[in-house]
Structure formats: structure tokens, C-alpha cells
Design an enzyme around this catalytic site. Structure first.
Site, PDB file in Angstrom:
ATOM      1  N   THR A 202      47.118  26.874  18.568  1.00 52.08           N
ATOM      2  CA  THR A 202      46.435  27.060  17.252  1.00 52.08           C
ATOM      3  C   THR A 202      46.427  26.028  16.528  1.00 52.08           C
ATOM      4  O   THR A 202      45.497  25.848  15.759  1.00 52.08           O
ATOM      5  CB  THR A 202      46.836  28.685  16.763  1.00 52.08           C
ATOM      6  N   TYR A 242      47.956  24.547   3.114  1.00 50.59           N
ATOM      7  CA  TYR A 242      48.408  23.811   4.183  1.00 50.59           C
ATOM      8  C   TYR A 242      48.547  22.351   4.003  1.00 50.59           C
ATOM      9  O   TYR A 242      49.621  21.977   4.778  1.00 50.59           O
ATOM     10  CB  TYR A 242      47.471  24.366   5.316  1.00 50.59           C
ATOM     11  N   VAL A 254      43.206  27.938  11.947  1.00 50.70           N
ATOM     12  CA  VAL A 254      42.997  29.333  11.816  1.00 50.70           C
ATOM     13  C   VAL A 254      43.547  30.132  13.080  1.00 50.70           C
ATOM     14  O   VAL A 254      42.796  30.785  13.812  1.00 50.70           O
ATOM     15  CB  VAL A 254      41.488  29.537  11.790  1.00 50.70           C
ATOM     16  N   HIS A 255      44.871  29.996  13.091  1.00 52.19           N
ATOM     17  CA  HIS A 255      45.849  30.697  14.039  1.00 52.19           C
ATOM     18  C   HIS A 255      45.271  31.916  14.703  1.00 52.19           C
ATOM     19  O   HIS A 255      44.948  32.072  15.857  1.00 52.19           O
ATOM     20  CB  HIS A 255      47.225  30.962  13.502  1.00 52.19           C
ATOM     21  N   ASP A 256      45.061  32.925  13.857  1.00 62.53           N
ATOM     22  CA  ASP A 256      44.957  34.143  14.196  1.00 62.53           C
ATOM     23  C   ASP A 256      43.509  34.599  14.793  1.00 62.53           C
ATOM     24  O   ASP A 256      43.450  35.266  16.042  1.00 62.53           O
ATOM     25  CB  ASP A 256      44.967  35.212  13.124  1.00 62.53           C
TER      26      ASP A 256
END
Length: 348
Positions: A202, A242, A254-256
Site C-alpha cells: 500500500t 502523513y 491510500v492503503h484501504d
């Protein structure tokens, strides 16, 4: 992309959260998905805030047809922690364009039963994207073990291979409820159908200035839409926190959203299991590659939330390792276009 199903039945379990918003964008805006329901969990903010945020996001996306089910308000064992240093006090700070919730959440503590009902309704086809701490998923495994064989895929954003973010050992989602994560990662029914999307992958999904400009500027309209400006401002806020906390200079990851996109190859008609060393043709356009590992979670002490991996090509959890991020961002921008087409408000 050729799909076996006209639409992929998708359930999103989340704790919005700026990157959760992009995950919900993909679930709401991509033609490949039928968003069955959304459940909320503690994590980036309190359960009350994550639930309100989820409904506000769906309101912004004009997805008033999707019910939101509140889940666990705290971890199974440890005390509640939130990520207000990243996501702000509300869990979704940074824009004045996020609408007020336009519908009510379902009754408290209905998330797990609603997920179970969705598995029954879509046997063998439902995918669950778990984008927050795994408390709800652990409760699903404990309370409805007989239904787990009917779940098609569980895609989890969490953890890291030798990499942390909330501590030097642990990623936030796993650290928040390490006990729940251990329950999920040790469930023998879930293991073969679980895809873990870690920080190692991610951290490559960076919302750069170029990407943010494309999100903000419509390809169809001469003026900025409220939707695009909302998403742009949320990402600008996320980029700022961040950079301050983690030193990311080129934009926030945008990990998710990666965990939501990673579901697509498993429903393509040429999806096959491939390791990072495989020469098999890519599964769908995302070219997702993974290897299987047994995963153990450190449940207490200074390394709480750290994942310990042991290769197991036969019986392990799938750990995502590579993805075509040019294609990923194309999907994000397509989702923005599709959602925008159902909204008409412009920034004055």
C-alpha cells in the site's frame, strides 16, 4: 475485464478514515461491484464518528440504498485507541464539503449479524473488504463458523512484512486489536480465502500531486464538482498529516483502497494463484501477485501487533506483493467519474 459474475457482491467493513473514503469510492463507483452493505468498527476514530462518516460518504456518493451497520466500539481485550493525529478529531477532517448524514444507521451491534446474513444471501460469491481493525471479522468467525465456508474472499488491509507505521513493529489496524487479528489469521476455514494487503504494497499507492489534480478536475465539466472538491480536500489534509507524522513527501498512501481493488482479479475468468516467481499470465489488468504464508500476531508486549510470517505455499494466507498501480489509479478515477455522473452540484 471479463468477469464470471455480472457484479461482485461486496461488503465493506471500515473505520472512515480518509483512505477508507477512497475504498468506499471504489465499492460505490466501480461497475464491477454490487455494494451489499457497510459495517463500521472502532479505529481511525470512535465508532460513533466512523459510523457517521461512513453515512456521510455514502450520502456524498448518492448511495442511499446501502445500509450502514455499527459494529464493535472497542477491541476485544485492550482499551480503545484512535488515530486522530492522522485523521483528525472527527476521523474525516479537512473539508467543508462532506455532507451531513442523510439517513440513519442500523441499530447498534448489528454489523456481525448483517455480514452473516450477506454470506447466506450470496453463498460462494460474497467478498468482504476489511479496512479497519479486525474486531468485527473476529466476532463473525467466532459466532458464525458454519457460514465461513460460503464466503468467497476476505481482503484485509493490515500489517507489514518487517514494516510498521503506528509503531516500528506494527501497522495500525493490526495493532489496534491484535487479539482479533490472531483469531482471524488462525482460523483454518478463513486462511485459504484470506488476502492480506500489507504496508509493503500500500505504500506504493501514493496520491501524488498529479493524481490529486486528476481527482479535482473533471473530464466532463468545466467547473469543479462538489464531489471532486471534497475528495481533493480530504486527500490534501491526509497528505499533510502523513508528511508531518511519517515523512511522506510525495503524497499519502491510500492503503484501504488497495484492499478493495485487489478483490477484482479473484473474480476474473482467468484468475489463478501465482507467486511472485510465477510466469503464468497476469490475473486481470491489476496484475496482482501474492505468496502464501502462515501468519502469527504478537498479542502483547512492546512488539504488540507485529506479524510473524512463515512461508506455506499449500495452506497459508495470501500476502499481496505486487500490483499494477497505473491500473489501480485508472480504477480510482473511473470511480470518481461514475459517482460524479450521479451528482450535479458544482462548487460556486
Amino acid at each position: 475485464m471479463s468477469l464470471i459474475l455480472p457484479k461482485i457482491p461486496l461488503w465493506i467493513d471500515c473505520d472512515p478514515g480518509h483512505d477508507d473514503a477512497i475504498g468506499l469510492l471504489l465499492g460505490s463507483g466501480l461497475d464491477q461491484y454490487h455494494l451489499v452493505g457497510v459495517s463500521t468498527v472502532h479505529g481511525n476514530a470512535s465508532l460513533g464518528n466512523t459510523t457517521s462518516n461512513a453515512i456521510s460518504i455514502l450520502t456524498a456518493f448518492k448511495r442511499l440504498d446501502v445500509n450502514v451497520y455499527p459494529g464493535a466500539e472497542k477491541p476485544l481485550v485492550r482499551k480503545l485507541n484512535v488515530a486522530d493525529s492522522i485523521h483528525g478529531r472527527s476521523g474525516l477532517d479537512g473539508t467543508a464539503f462532506l455532507p451531513m448524514p442523510s439517513f440513519d444507521a442500523q441499530p447498534d451491534h448489528t454489523a456481525v449479524a448483517a455480514m452473516a446474513k450477506a454470506i447466506e444471501t450470496y453463498p460462494g460469491t460474497l467478498a468482504i473488504a476489511a479496512l479497519g481493525p479486525l474486531t468485527n471479522i473476529a466476532l463473525l468467525a467466532m459466532n458464525y463458523p458454519d457460514l465461513l465456508p460460503s464466503l468467497r474472499l476476505l481482503s484485509i488491509m493490515g500489517g507489514g512484512l518487517g514494516l510498521g507505521n503506528w509503531t516500528k513493529f506494527a501497522e495500525f489496524n493490526i495493532w489496534c486489536d491484535a487479539h482479533a487479528a490472531q483469531i482471524v489469521f488462525s482460523d483454518t476455514t478463513l486462511i485459504p480465502k484470506t488476502l492480506l494487503v500489507p504496508l509493503n504494497l500500500t505504500h506504493q499507492a501514493i496520491a501524488t500531486d498529479e493524481i490529486l489534480e486528476q481527482i479535482q478536475k473533471s473530464r466532463q465539466l468545466d467547473r469543479r464538482s462538489v464531489l471532486r472538491q471534497m475528495l481533493y480536500e480530504l486527500m490534501i489534509y491526509f497528505a499533510g498529516t502523513y508528511k508531518k507524522k511519517f515523512g511522506f513527501k510525495n503524497g499519502p498512501p491510500v492503503h484501504d483502497a488497495v484492499a478493495v481493488a485487489a478483490i477484482l482479479p479473484f473474480y476474473s475468468d482467468n484468475s489463478t494463484e501465482r507467486s511472485e516467481h510465477s510466469n503464468d499470465p497476469p490475473a486481470a489488468d491489476l496484475d496482482l501477485r501474492f505468496a502464501r504464508y502462515q501468519v502469527h500476531v504478537v498479542e502483547e508486549g512492546p512488539q504488540e501487533g507485529m506479524l510473524v510470517f512463515e512461508p506455506d505455499s499449500d495452506n497459508g494466507i495470501m500476502i499481496a506483493q505486487e500490483m499494477n498501480f497505473t491500473e489501480f489509479w485508472r480504477l480510482v478515477l473511473d470511480a470518481v467519474d461514475n459517482v460524479e455522473s450521479s451528482t450535479s452540484l458544482l462548487v460556486s
